[in-house]
Write an enzyme that holds these catalytic residues in place. Structure first.
Site, PDB file in Angstrom:
ATOM      1  N   CYS A   8       0.607  -1.347  -0.270  1.00  0.00           N
ATOM      2  CA  CYS A   8       0.284   0.307  -0.203  1.00  0.00           C
ATOM      3  C   CYS A   8       1.402   0.449   0.042  1.00  0.00           C
ATOM      4  CB  CYS A   8      -1.081   0.038   1.150  1.00  0.00           C
ATOM      5  SG  CYS A   8       0.276   0.060   2.901  1.00  0.00           S
ATOM      6  N   ASN A  11       2.274   1.518   4.356  1.00  0.00           N
ATOM      7  CA  ASN A  11       2.381   0.225   4.716  1.00  0.00           C
ATOM      8  C   ASN A  11       2.481   0.122   6.227  1.00  0.00           C
ATOM      9  OD1 ASN A  11       5.579  -2.338   5.526  1.00  0.00           O
ATOM     10  ND2 ASN A  11       2.962  -2.462   5.033  1.00  0.00           N
ATOM     11  N   CYS A  13      -1.406   0.784   7.608  1.00  0.00           N
ATOM     12  CA  CYS A  13      -2.591   0.657   7.469  1.00  0.00           C
ATOM     13  C   CYS A  13      -3.400  -0.461   6.975  1.00  0.00           C
ATOM     14  CB  CYS A  13      -3.920   1.668   7.327  1.00  0.00           C
ATOM     15  SG  CYS A  13      -3.656   3.674   7.989  1.00  0.00           S
ATOM     16  N   ARG A  14      -3.459  -1.073   5.397  1.00  0.00           N
ATOM     17  CA  ARG A  14      -3.872  -1.490   4.603  1.00  0.00           C
ATOM     18  C   ARG A  14      -3.267  -2.899   4.396  1.00  0.00           C
ATOM     19  NH1 ARG A  14      -5.468   2.531  -0.624  1.00  0.00           N
ATOM     20  NH2 ARG A  14      -3.062   2.981   0.542  1.00  0.00           N
ATOM     21  N   SER A  15      -1.872  -2.876   4.002  1.00  0.00           N
ATOM     22  CA  SER A  15      -1.200  -3.902   3.762  1.00  0.00           C
ATOM     23  C   SER A  15      -0.842  -4.783   4.863  1.00  0.00           C
ATOM     24  CB  SER A  15       0.279  -3.319   2.631  1.00  0.00           C
ATOM     25  OG  SER A  15       1.213  -2.522   3.210  1.00  0.00           O
ATOM     26  N   ASP A 123      -9.087   3.863   1.912  1.00  0.00           N
ATOM     27  CA  ASP A 123      -7.506   4.141   2.701  1.00  0.00           C
ATOM     28  C   ASP A 123      -8.236   4.691   3.471  1.00  0.00           C
ATOM     29  OD1 ASP A 123      -5.717   4.990   4.155  1.00  0.00           O
ATOM     30  OD2 ASP A 123      -3.789   5.287   2.599  1.00  0.00           O
TER      31      ASP A 123
END
Ligand code: 4NP
Length: 154
Positions: A8, A11, A13-15, A123
């Site tokens: 993401c 690195n 939040c999402r990934s 996000d």
């Protein structure tokens, strides 16, 4: 060993959320010894940082371990290291292709193209909605794991 890298922007939040969720699904399906998971950001602002508190909270609420995830930036060597390089949104995909010098390689995939949602993972750094992102990440990981099982006959 089959290797998966989630990517993401930051690195945090999402990934890392996807990394922890896929690891948990692999564990439940008895496949942890066959598939390794990591995550990275296209940006470098959060190198060395822990995941965002919102990501840690949603993982904890769902009883998913979140240990040992430290922010790092995507680098050129990742292209050879990983079998699946999964971007969370269209901008991530463009940045991954450019940073890895791979304009169109089938192992670079947009996460939710593997699902019926066919869109970018929102996000939560900007939306604040970690629950919405978690639901999509969960669906994405199920679809990715099904693809890995099919691709590798495991
Ligand atoms: P992520 O969210 O890409 O899901 O980790 C972000 C985290 C941090 C920033 C942007 C997005 N940032 O600009 O610091």
């Amino acid at each position: 060993m089959i290797r998966v890298l989630f990517v993401c922007l930051g690195n945090i939040c999402r990934s890392p959320m996807a990394e922890a969720v896929l690891r948990e699904q692999l564990d439940r399906q008895g496949l942890s010894h066959k598939v390794e998971v990591d995550s990275a950001g296209t940006g470098n602002w959060h190198v060395g940082n822990n995941p965002h508190p919102g990501t840690l909270k949603i993982l904890k609420d769902n009883a998913i371990p979140a240990d040992g995830m430290i922010g790092r930036q995507l680098n050129k060597g990742d292209f050879d290291e990983f079998d699946y390089i999964i971007g969370m949104d269209e901008t991530n995909i463009a940045d991954i292709r450019s940073m890895l010098g791979q304009p169109d390689h089938p192992k670079i995939l947009r996460f939710l193209d593997l699902t019926d949602h066919l869109k970018d993972v929102p996000d939560p750094y900007y939306t604040g909605d970690f629950e919405e992102t978690y639901e999509l990440v969960n669906d994405g990981c199920e679809a990715l794991l099904a693809k890995i099982r099919k691709d590798h006959e495991i």
